[in-house]
Scaffold this active site. Structure first.
Site, PDB file in Angstrom:
ATOM      1  N   SER A 146       0.782  -1.180  -0.074  1.00  0.00           N
ATOM      2  CA  SER A 146       0.182   0.057  -0.195  1.00  0.00           C
ATOM      3  C   SER A 146       0.875   1.208   0.169  1.00  0.00           C
ATOM      4  O   SER A 146       1.664   1.524  -0.773  1.00  0.00           O
ATOM      5  CB  SER A 146      -1.012  -0.128   1.108  1.00  0.00           C
ATOM      6  OG  SER A 146      -2.011   1.072   1.251  1.00  0.00           O
ATOM      7  N   ASP A 301      -2.795   6.275  -3.587  1.00  0.00           N
ATOM      8  CA  ASP A 301      -1.419   5.834  -3.376  1.00  0.00           C
ATOM      9  C   ASP A 301      -0.754   4.511  -4.299  1.00  0.00           C
ATOM     10  O   ASP A 301      -1.599   4.318  -5.226  1.00  0.00           O
ATOM     11  CB  ASP A 301      -1.612   5.085  -1.922  1.00  0.00           C
ATOM     12  CG  ASP A 301      -2.820   4.105  -1.769  1.00  0.00           C
ATOM     13  OD1 ASP A 301      -3.399   3.999  -2.800  1.00  0.00           O
ATOM     14  OD2 ASP A 301      -2.902   3.202  -0.910  1.00  0.00           O
TER      15      ASP A 301
END
Length: 574
Positions: A146, A301
């Protein structure tokens, strides 16, 4: 675990390649590093795995990936031949070794006669969730860390409903992983053999197209200003192609991408810590925005499941929205639009995490939409959505959490920055036709419903000692929390570790409807509240603070008083 003994086993076992052994020889005089790498194995749970990339049992590497996938395979085999035929979909992001880890997982599955569907190149995490549902696979895997720094990678597992696994699936997988006594027990097959046997299929564009069309189907308005000027940064991750494709096909004509952050870069050279929740990640986007006169900046992201925004104010400066504010804007736009079109269901529901603010809830109440709370993590939010799907009692509209994750629609069971990018740009373009910016809309909402303010503080405590101190902090705070903060009294607290709620006014306790977890939540008599919990994926203890005031200043002052009391107490625990 005798970490020196395990370290020696890795050095002396022919299963591990020479490059791994050479890396381990390089730390032979660093006892602390050896301990940190081998004092435990990376723990598999409902969040999967996440850790620094390196050799060792407490690190992310191809051997740990193979072992965990063997454990997953052993569990899938217990589900029968049909589950094995349905197979597992696999996606990966832009990080170091992500492609290698994904292929390792695919080949271990294939060696266990479980079909693997492997994406041809990097894809956003939410597309994996979509793919699990679209291909009706029994499971899914995403290789991603992530928004963590470049040194990290991770491994997330999804189940057949498209959501990340909950404990009832994670626990037996963990048991199967722990029962693997030797790395030599992990089954192997070549890529060539796997393909010849039909156990490995490479997927890509066909799935992409279906996913993009589904995202576009969530569009709510077309009477919007599609010339609105937007700067977008994918932060060198997976969002570049899908986000731009959706926005282009929706007719937006002024999407300008930050060139330095357009293409994948596993080192995140221009940003370092690729977390769009941190305003520093917007440095390049801000500079570009000012040069081209952008009205809004958006950032996704690296695995494109989270979205952050900045909006230009009347002075030409960019103001960052936090996750609660962006979530509230999306809720307002979605509910307002559906209401205008007569599409708002009478049993509509939104779902938020227990540490997400209440502004979105207040907006939902205005439209007669019920708000449900879950534990943090989209596995829990989408787990609740899955309940709605089974019972039909409520119609899911939107799910979100304060850590800039949002989802709408029913075809993805995870947070989705492709969906939320489209809806956010659409909202900005719609409100522009009303001569309002998103900042204007947010301020109007505060004036109408109250000034909801929030602050998240993370105390980072790394290593073995840090993990132990976090444990002590939680233990002490349970029994010694401040009963009074400023002029406000704690009137209720929830200890989810024991699953109980305590009403301090009535002197009563009751069972919490939220599943057990290591979370403490405290409600004050002025509608302020805060929660304390250890992170499930990072070496942090997190404090979520929320206030509500009649004015902006009053709300901010309450936060300062809360911070001083809470952080002071936690830092006193050594």
């Amino acid at each position: 675990m005798d970490y020196i003994k395990v370290y020696q086993q890795w050095l002396n076992n022919d299963y591990f390649d020479e490059a791994t052994k050479e890396e381990l020889r390089g730390i032979r005089n660093n006892k602390k590093e050896i301990e940190d790498r081998f004092y435990k194995s990376l723990e598999f749970g409902t969040a999967g795995l996440r850790g620094k990339i390196a050799a060792g049992t407490n690190r992310m590497n191809k051997y740990i990936i193979a072992k965990v996938t063997q454990g997953l395979s052993n569990f899938i085999v217990t589900q029968g031949q049909e589950a094995m035929k349905r197979g597992v979909a696999i996606a990966y992001d832009c990080r170091h070794y992500s492609d290698e880890f994904a292929k390792t997982a695919a080949l271990v599955l294939a060696a266990n006669k479980i079909k693997a569907y492997l994406f041809e190149s990097l894809r956003p995490t939410p597309e994996l969730s979509f793919t699990v549902r679209r291909l009706n696979t029994i499971s899914g895997i995403v290789i991603t860390a992530s928004h963590n720094p470049k040194e990290y990678n991770g491994y997330k597992v999804y189940w057949e409903d498209g959501a990340q696994i909950l404990s009832y699936i994670a626990d037996p997988i963990t048991e199967n992983i722990n029962n693997i006594e030797s790395f030599n027990d992990i089954k192997k097959i070549s890529e060539k053999e796997a393909k010849e046997k039909g156990l490995l299929k490479v997927i890509g564009r066909e799935i992409d197209r279906e996913y993009i069309e589904k995202v576009k189907s969530l569009s709510l308005r077309d009477n919007i200003d599609k010339d609105i000027k937007i700067v977008y940064t994918p932060l060198n991750g997976t969002g570049n192609i899908p986000v731009r494709t959706v926005l282009k096909e929706r007719g937006f004509t002024n999407i300008i991408v930050v060139p330095e952050q357009e293409n994948p870069d596993p080192d995140f050279t221009t940003v370092g810590y690729p977390n769009p929740e941190d305003v520093k990640a917007f440095k390049y986007a801000e500079n570009l925005g000012k040069s081209v006169g952008a009205e809004i900046l958006i950032a996704t992201d690296p695995d494109c499941d989270r979205l952050a925004i900045m909006v230009k104010d009347k002075n030409g400066e960019y103001v960052a929205f936090n996750g609660n504010q962006t979530g509230a804007i999306l809720i307002k736009y979605i509910l307002e639009s559906k209401d205008d079109k007569g599409q708002l269901p009478s049993n509509g529901a939104i779902i938020k995490s227990i540490v997400t603010g209440d502004l979105g809830k207040a907006i939902a109440e205005k439209y007669g939409v019920k708000t449900f709370e879950t534990l943090t993590g989209f596995k829990n939010i989408c787990g609740k959505e899955n309940e709605f799907e089974k019972t039909g009692e409520y119609k899911f509209i939107f799910g979100y959490e304060e850590s800039i994750g949002y989802v709408a629609g029913d075809f993805v069971r995870d947070k989705d920055a492709v969906i939320s990018s489209m809806l956010l740009c659409e909202a900005a373009a719609y409100y522009k036709t009303l001569e309002k910016s998103l900042l204007d809309v947010l301020n109007e909402t505060y004036e109408e419903l109250g000034y909801y303010r929030e602050k998240l503080i993370s105390l980072v405590l790394e290593g073995v000692e840090g993990q132990q101190r976090i444990g002590r902090m939680m233990d002490v705070y349970r029994s010694e929390f401040p009963n009074k903060i400023g002029d406000s009294n704690v009137i209720k607290y929830i200890d989810l570790q024991i699953g109980k709620e305590f009403d301090l006014i009535l002197g009563k306790e009751s069972k919490s409807e939220i599943p057990k977890s290591n979370v403490l939540k405290f409600i004050l008599d002025d509608e302020s509240w805060y929660a304390v919990r250890p992170s499930g994926t990072e070496p942090k203890i997190k404090i979520y603070m929320y206030s509500k005031g009649d004015t902006l200043e009053a709300g901010e002052n309450k936060l300062k008083i809360m911070e001083q009391a809470i952080i002071g107490k936690l830092n006193s625990v050594k």
